[in-house]
Scaffold this motif. Sequence first.
Motif, mmCIF file in Angstrom:
data_model
loop_
_atom_site.group_PDB
_atom_site.id
_atom_site.type_symbol
_atom_site.label_atom_id
_atom_site.label_comp_id
_atom_site.label_asym_id
_atom_site.label_seq_id
_atom_site.Cartn_x
_atom_site.Cartn_y
_atom_site.Cartn_z
ATOM 1 N N ARG A 196 39.468 31.760 44.089
ATOM 2 C CA ARG A 196 38.548 32.682 44.752
ATOM 3 C C ARG A 196 38.879 34.155 44.526
ATOM 4 O O ARG A 196 38.006 34.969 44.266
ATOM 5 C CB ARG A 196 38.538 32.385 46.261
ATOM 6 N N ASP A 197 40.175 34.487 44.597
ATOM 7 C CA ASP A 197 40.539 35.905 44.548
ATOM 8 C C ASP A 197 40.803 36.403 43.129
ATOM 9 O O ASP A 197 41.340 37.477 42.933
ATOM 10 C CB ASP A 197 41.769 36.135 45.431
ATOM 11 N N ARG A 198 40.467 35.624 42.141
ATOM 12 C CA ARG A 198 40.785 36.014 40.768
ATOM 13 C C ARG A 198 39.514 36.280 39.965
ATOM 14 O O ARG A 198 39.141 35.508 39.097
ATOM 15 C CB ARG A 198 41.606 34.903 40.096
ATOM 16 N N TRP A 199 38.833 37.410 40.284
ATOM 17 C CA TRP A 199 37.588 37.700 39.566
ATOM 18 C C TRP A 199 37.839 37.879 38.074
ATOM 19 O O TRP A 199 36.998 37.549 37.242
ATOM 20 C CB TRP A 199 36.889 38.936 40.143
ATOM 21 N N SER A 200 39.046 38.384 37.726
ATOM 22 C CA SER A 200 39.331 38.632 36.311
ATOM 23 C C SER A 200 39.398 37.318 35.523
ATOM 24 O O SER A 200 39.151 37.290 34.315
ATOM 25 C CB SER A 200 40.638 39.401 36.170
ATOM 26 N N ASP A 201 39.723 36.204 36.228
ATOM 27 C CA ASP A 201 39.719 34.883 35.579
ATOM 28 C C ASP A 201 38.335 34.519 35.068
ATOM 29 O O ASP A 201 38.179 33.920 34.011
ATOM 30 C CB ASP A 201 40.153 33.795 36.566
ATOM 31 N N LYS A 202 37.328 34.867 35.888
ATOM 32 C CA LYS A 202 35.952 34.537 35.497
ATOM 33 C C LYS A 202 35.577 35.282 34.224
ATOM 34 O O LYS A 202 34.987 34.721 33.303
ATOM 35 C CB LYS A 202 34.961 34.910 36.608
ATOM 36 N N VAL A 203 35.941 36.569 34.201
ATOM 37 C CA VAL A 203 35.640 37.382 33.018
ATOM 38 C C VAL A 203 36.337 36.796 31.793
ATOM 39 O O VAL A 203 35.726 36.580 30.739
ATOM 40 C CB VAL A 203 36.087 38.852 33.237
ATOM 41 N N ALA A 204 37.637 36.491 31.952
ATOM 42 C CA ALA A 204 38.404 35.926 30.832
ATOM 43 C C ALA A 204 37.802 34.589 30.410
ATOM 44 O O ALA A 204 37.710 34.272 29.218
ATOM 45 C CB ALA A 204 39.861 35.747 31.237
ATOM 46 N N GLY A 205 37.373 33.785 31.400
ATOM 47 C CA GLY A 205 36.788 32.472 31.114
ATOM 48 C C GLY A 205 35.493 32.587 30.333
ATOM 49 O O GLY A 205 35.297 31.907 29.320
ATOM 50 N N PHE A 206 34.614 33.484 30.782
ATOM 51 C CA PHE A 206 33.340 33.665 30.071
ATOM 52 C C PHE A 206 33.581 34.209 28.663
ATOM 53 O O PHE A 206 32.966 33.778 27.706
ATOM 54 C CB PHE A 206 32.396 34.587 30.841
ATOM 55 N N ASP A 207 34.511 35.159 28.557
ATOM 56 C CA ASP A 207 34.812 35.732 27.236
ATOM 57 C C ASP A 207 35.410 34.684 26.302
ATOM 58 O O ASP A 207 35.281 34.780 25.084
ATOM 59 C CB ASP A 207 35.758 36.929 27.375
ATOM 60 N N ALA A 208 36.068 33.684 26.881
ATOM 61 C CA ALA A 208 36.659 32.627 26.049
ATOM 62 C C ALA A 208 35.612 31.590 25.644
ATOM 63 O O ALA A 208 35.877 30.743 24.792
ATOM 64 C CB ALA A 208 37.810 31.948 26.798
ATOM 65 N N GLY A 209 34.416 31.652 26.282
ATOM 66 C CA GLY A 209 33.356 30.720 25.879
ATOM 67 C C GLY A 209 32.870 29.791 26.972
ATOM 68 O O GLY A 209 32.201 28.790 26.687
ATOM 69 N N ALA A 210 33.175 30.089 28.250
ATOM 70 C CA ALA A 210 32.689 29.249 29.346
ATOM 71 C C ALA A 210 31.182 29.436 29.526
ATOM 72 O O ALA A 210 30.635 30.491 29.194
ATOM 73 C CB ALA A 210 33.415 29.597 30.642
#
Length: 232
Positions: free
Chosen positions: A81-95
């Motif tokens: 929940r508290d890791r918004w940067s994970d979402k960015v990294a995930g999408f940039d990796a191809g999620a």
Amino acid sequence: MRLLVVEDEPDLARQLVDALKEASYAVDVAYDGEEGHFLGDTEPYDAVVLDLGLPKMDGVTVLERWRRDGRNMPVLILTARDRWSDKVAGFDAGADDYVTKPFYVEEVLARLRALLRRSAGQASPELVYGPLRVDTRGARVTVDGNPVKLTSLEYRLLAYLMHHQGRVVSRTELVEHLYEQDFDRDSNTIEVFIGRLRKKLKVNLIQTVRGLGYCLTRPEGEQQVEVGQAGQ
Ligand code: CA
């Protein structure tokens, strides 16, 4: 439809796998990034649920490697929940989509349905072919409005054909997308399931293309006259 779940928390993994199986998917599970990467690299999944915080290889690396190697199945990432940067990294990796922990399993199911139908070029959760309707939300099947009761595997088979309507699907492909990894696979059983499915649907919608596989085809009467099929 066959899915891969990569999640290191055993309880959460079990909860996801149970819910997905209940929804008629074939499901494989991996408990660390290395195993998950290997499975996603070698098996043809229709979609993947990928946790980002994983032992041995983190989820973003797993995803980057799949994409770099041309593995383009839809991937739903699970993030804290508290890791918004994970979402960015995930999408940039191809999620393709994400769900934040903690989540309701229903949300994961709904997002997976959307990913699966979008990757098949379908916008509606209800797949229609001639008199046949498959509502992927509740795994409900009707022919001319009459409900048809299918087993989980029969439904999986039909849903796969419906998601890939307009092309021939080989027996090998069906085996790879209907059974879990440790299942004793035998492509001859596909023939048996196709037979049962035809009997239950009553209308002749599944055509055998000799030497190639199966495809959905319009029932007789709806076909072009020029095809020139005489009688029954
Ligand atoms: Ca984790």
